[in-house]
Design a protein around this motif. Structure first.
Motif, short mmCIF file in Angstrom:
data_model
loop_
_atom_site.label_atom_id
_atom_site.label_comp_id
_atom_site.label_asym_id
_atom_site.label_seq_id
_atom_site.Cartn_x
_atom_site.Cartn_y
_atom_site.Cartn_z
N VAL A 48 0.87 -1.18 0.00
CA VAL A 48 0.00 0.00 0.00
C VAL A 48 0.90 1.23 0.00
O VAL A 48 1.61 1.48 0.98
CB VAL A 48 -0.92 0.02 1.23
N ASP A 49 0.91 1.98 -1.09
CA ASP A 49 1.78 3.15 -1.19
C ASP A 49 0.95 4.42 -0.97
O ASP A 49 0.11 4.77 -1.80
CB ASP A 49 2.47 3.20 -2.55
N LEU A 50 1.21 5.10 0.13
CA LEU A 50 0.45 6.29 0.49
C LEU A 50 0.87 7.53 -0.28
O LEU A 50 0.17 8.55 -0.22
CB LEU A 50 0.59 6.58 2.00
N GLN A 51 2.00 7.45 -0.97
CA GLN A 51 2.51 8.65 -1.65
C GLN A 51 3.31 8.25 -2.88
O GLN A 51 4.44 7.79 -2.79
CB GLN A 51 3.40 9.46 -0.68
N THR A 69 -3.57 7.35 -18.92
CA THR A 69 -2.27 7.38 -18.25
C THR A 69 -2.39 6.91 -16.81
O THR A 69 -1.55 6.15 -16.31
CB THR A 69 -1.68 8.80 -18.30
N VAL A 70 -3.42 7.38 -16.14
CA VAL A 70 -3.66 6.96 -14.75
C VAL A 70 -3.81 5.44 -14.68
O VAL A 70 -3.19 4.77 -13.85
CB VAL A 70 -4.91 7.65 -14.19
N SER A 71 -4.61 4.89 -15.57
CA SER A 71 -4.83 3.44 -15.57
C SER A 71 -3.55 2.68 -15.89
O SER A 71 -3.29 1.61 -15.32
CB SER A 71 -5.93 3.08 -16.58
N GLN A 72 -2.75 3.21 -16.79
CA GLN A 72 -1.48 2.56 -17.12
C GLN A 72 -0.56 2.50 -15.90
O GLN A 72 0.08 1.47 -15.65
CB GLN A 72 -0.79 3.32 -18.26
N ILE A 73 -0.50 3.59 -15.14
CA ILE A 73 0.36 3.60 -13.96
C ILE A 73 -0.10 2.55 -12.96
O ILE A 73 0.71 1.78 -12.42
CB ILE A 73 0.38 4.99 -13.30
N ILE A 74 -1.38 2.50 -12.70
CA ILE A 74 -1.91 1.55 -11.72
C ILE A 74 -1.58 0.11 -12.13
O ILE A 74 -1.17 -0.70 -11.29
CB ILE A 74 -3.43 1.72 -11.54
N THR A 83 -0.68 -3.11 -4.62
CA THR A 83 -2.07 -3.44 -4.93
C THR A 83 -3.03 -2.32 -4.57
O THR A 83 -4.19 -2.32 -5.01
CB THR A 83 -2.50 -4.74 -4.20
N SER A 84 -2.58 -1.38 -3.72
CA SER A 84 -3.39 -0.21 -3.38
C SER A 84 -2.46 1.00 -3.32
O SER A 84 -1.39 0.94 -2.71
CB SER A 84 -4.07 -0.37 -2.02
N SER A 85 -2.88 2.09 -3.95
CA SER A 85 -2.01 3.27 -3.97
C SER A 85 -2.83 4.55 -3.84
O SER A 85 -4.05 4.56 -4.04
CB SER A 85 -1.18 3.32 -5.24
N TYR A 86 -2.10 5.61 -3.49
CA TYR A 86 -2.68 6.94 -3.36
C TYR A 86 -1.95 7.89 -4.30
O TYR A 86 -0.94 8.49 -3.92
CB TYR A 86 -2.58 7.43 -1.91
N PRO A 87 -2.41 7.98 -5.56
CA PRO A 87 -1.79 8.93 -6.49
C PRO A 87 -1.68 10.30 -5.84
O PRO A 87 -2.63 10.79 -5.23
CB PRO A 87 -2.76 8.94 -7.68
N THR A 114 -8.73 0.09 -12.25
CA THR A 114 -8.12 1.31 -11.73
C THR A 114 -8.81 1.74 -10.44
O THR A 114 -8.15 2.13 -9.47
CB THR A 114 -8.22 2.44 -12.78
N GLU A 115 -10.12 1.65 -10.43
CA GLU A 115 -10.89 1.99 -9.22
C GLU A 115 -10.46 1.12 -8.05
O GLU A 115 -10.29 1.61 -6.91
CB GLU A 115 -12.38 1.80 -9.49
N GLN A 116 -10.24 -0.16 -8.30
CA GLN A 116 -9.80 -1.07 -7.25
C GLN A 116 -8.40 -0.72 -6.76
O GLN A 116 -8.10 -0.83 -5.57
CB GLN A 116 -9.79 -2.52 -7.76
N GLY A 117 -7.53 -0.32 -7.68
CA GLY A 117 -6.14 -0.07 -7.33
C GLY A 117 -5.89 1.25 -6.64
O GLY A 117 -4.86 1.43 -5.96
N ILE A 118 -6.81 2.21 -6.80
CA ILE A 118 -6.65 3.53 -6.19
C ILE A 118 -7.51 3.59 -4.92
O ILE A 118 -8.73 3.66 -4.98
CB ILE A 118 -7.04 4.65 -7.17
N ALA A 119 -6.84 3.54 -3.78
CA ALA A 119 -7.57 3.58 -2.50
C ALA A 119 -7.97 4.99 -2.14
O ALA A 119 -8.82 5.20 -1.27
CB ALA A 119 -6.70 2.97 -1.40
N GLY A 120 -7.36 5.97 -2.79
CA GLY A 120 -7.65 7.37 -2.54
C GLY A 120 -6.60 8.23 -3.20
O GLY A 120 -5.66 7.72 -3.82
#
Length: 391
Positions: A48-51, A69-74, A83-87, A114-120
């Motif tokens: 889980v990457d907060l930053q 681009t956002v989806s590609q990064i995730i 598996t979970s990140s905070y762009p 992408t929705e699943q991978g972005i926790a916030g």
């Protein structure tokens, strides 16, 4: 009806015991110890990457930001076990911040993975210190005091996805702003600050709960005591994030943070878009010409002494902390997985327990060269990365 059950055999990252993990419909259904077997990988909770600012040449802050681009990064982050990140959207003009947030929201709305991978979303600035040093690489012209109406505008653009905001409580009326953020479900993190001890104390009393990359984004010279680093370490309610790439903080500082904060010590990458690329000279939209060395250090081309951000991911930081003997591997892994999930209230905080989301990775031990070979990444029970093959 399609059978959505699978069984993965591996060694538990914390106990070392061989286990069979049964996954059913995206969750862990059973964890059972099995007989010894050679060649088993290690199984550990997803990272889980907060930053994180970007990866593999792609940047959350390079405008115009495309939803694709956002989806590609995730998706690319899966090969790093995230598996979970905070762009992370950093200090910019109000319209530019709204644009970036809107693009991330659009990507989530258009793509379930992408929705699943972005926790916030992590909003780092612009409510930070204008001081040189404390401000870091953030543009002075765009730094501003906390503004609730403006924040609400950005939260609307993000579809309510801003879950972390980094600010400096040195601004007047910061405590009131912090309380409104907390009441709306946003974690407030102190960072890029020149706040004094009383201002930090007021921020914590108002609900601030985290320190952003503690020890970085700071003045080059500080009084021995008091100063804002000691004060944040001393605040029992603050969780401390650190960048452990071997360049941002010396081992002594990392040891102190881990000893003082214990279970409240967190690992972040704070990686920029150059992370995941080969060593070389690159031009960035923030720092200009920068150099990524073969050792993994990213610095300004004009002055090798000045860092140009982090170019390393969580796996690198985990390897560094465990290889240097700063903390044991299971504890370090949790600094980048279940602990940040616990702070953020994510179900992955349950780790590899029955009923938890099946977000986990298969990997090998830290190698002599410092690498942690990642074999596979699973998100909600689905294999999303397999070493040496395209999923």
């Amino acid at each position: 009806m399609v059978d959505k059950t699978s069984i993965i055999c591996a060694r538990h990252y914390a106990t070392g015991a061989p286990v069979a993990i049964t996954v059913h419909e995206g969750r862990i259904d059973e964890v059972m110890q099995v007989e010894e077997s050679d060649g088993l990988p290690i199984v550990a909770p997803g990272l889980v990457d907060l930053q994180i600012n970007g990866y593999a040449g792609l940047d959350f802050n390079q405008l115009p930001l495309q939803a694709e681009t956002v989806s590609q990064i995730i998706r690319k982050l899966w090969r790093e076990g995230v598996t979970s990140s905070y762009p992370t959207v950093i200090t910019n003009t109000p319209d530019a911040i709204a644009s970036a947030l809107g693009s991330i929201a659009s990507a989530c709305e258009a793509d379930p993975a992408t929705e699943q991978g972005i926790a916030g979303i992590h909003l780092e600035g612009p409510f930070i210190s204008p001081d040189d040093g404390a401000r870091g690489a953030h543009r002075l012209d765009d730094v501003r005091p906390p503004d609730w109406d403006l924040f609400c505008r950005w939260q609307e653009a993000a579809g309510g996805r801003i879950k972390i905001v980094t600010l400096s409580p040195e601004w007047p009326d910061s405590a009131a702003f912090i309380k409104r953020c907390v009441d709306s479900g946003v974690i407030v993190s102190i960072g890029h600050t020149a706040a004094d001890a009383s201002q930090i104390g007021e921020a914590v009393a108002a609900g601030a709960r985290m320190s952003t990359h503690l020890g970085n984004g700071a003045h080059l010279m500080l009084p021995r005591h008091p100063n804002y680093l000691w004060e944040q370490l001393a605040q029992d309610d603050l969780w401390s994030c650190v960048i452990a790439d071997g360049f941002h903080l010396p081992d002594q500082v990392l040891k102190v943070v881990l000893k003082v904060k214990g279970e409240q010590a967190l690992l972040v990458s704070d990686a920029v878009a150059i992370s995941g690329l080969e060593p070389g000279v690159y031009k960035t939209h923030i720092g200009g010409d920068v150099v990524l060395t073969s050792e993994g250090k990213l610095h300004l081309a004009a002055d090798p002494r000045l860092l140009a951000g982090s170019a390393q991911m969580l796996l690198w930081g985990i390897a560094h902390l465990s290889r240097r003997g700063i903390a044991a591997f299971p504890s370090v892994w949790e600094m980048a997985s279940t602990r940040p999930a616990r702070l953020m209230g994510l179900p992955i905080a349950e780790g590899l327990s029955v009923g938890a989301p099946a977000d986990f990775v298969l990997l090998d031990r830290v190698q002599a060269d410092g690498r942690i070979p990642l074999r596979q990444t699973y998100k909600a029970g689905r294999l999303v990365y397999d070493e040496g093959s395209e999923i």
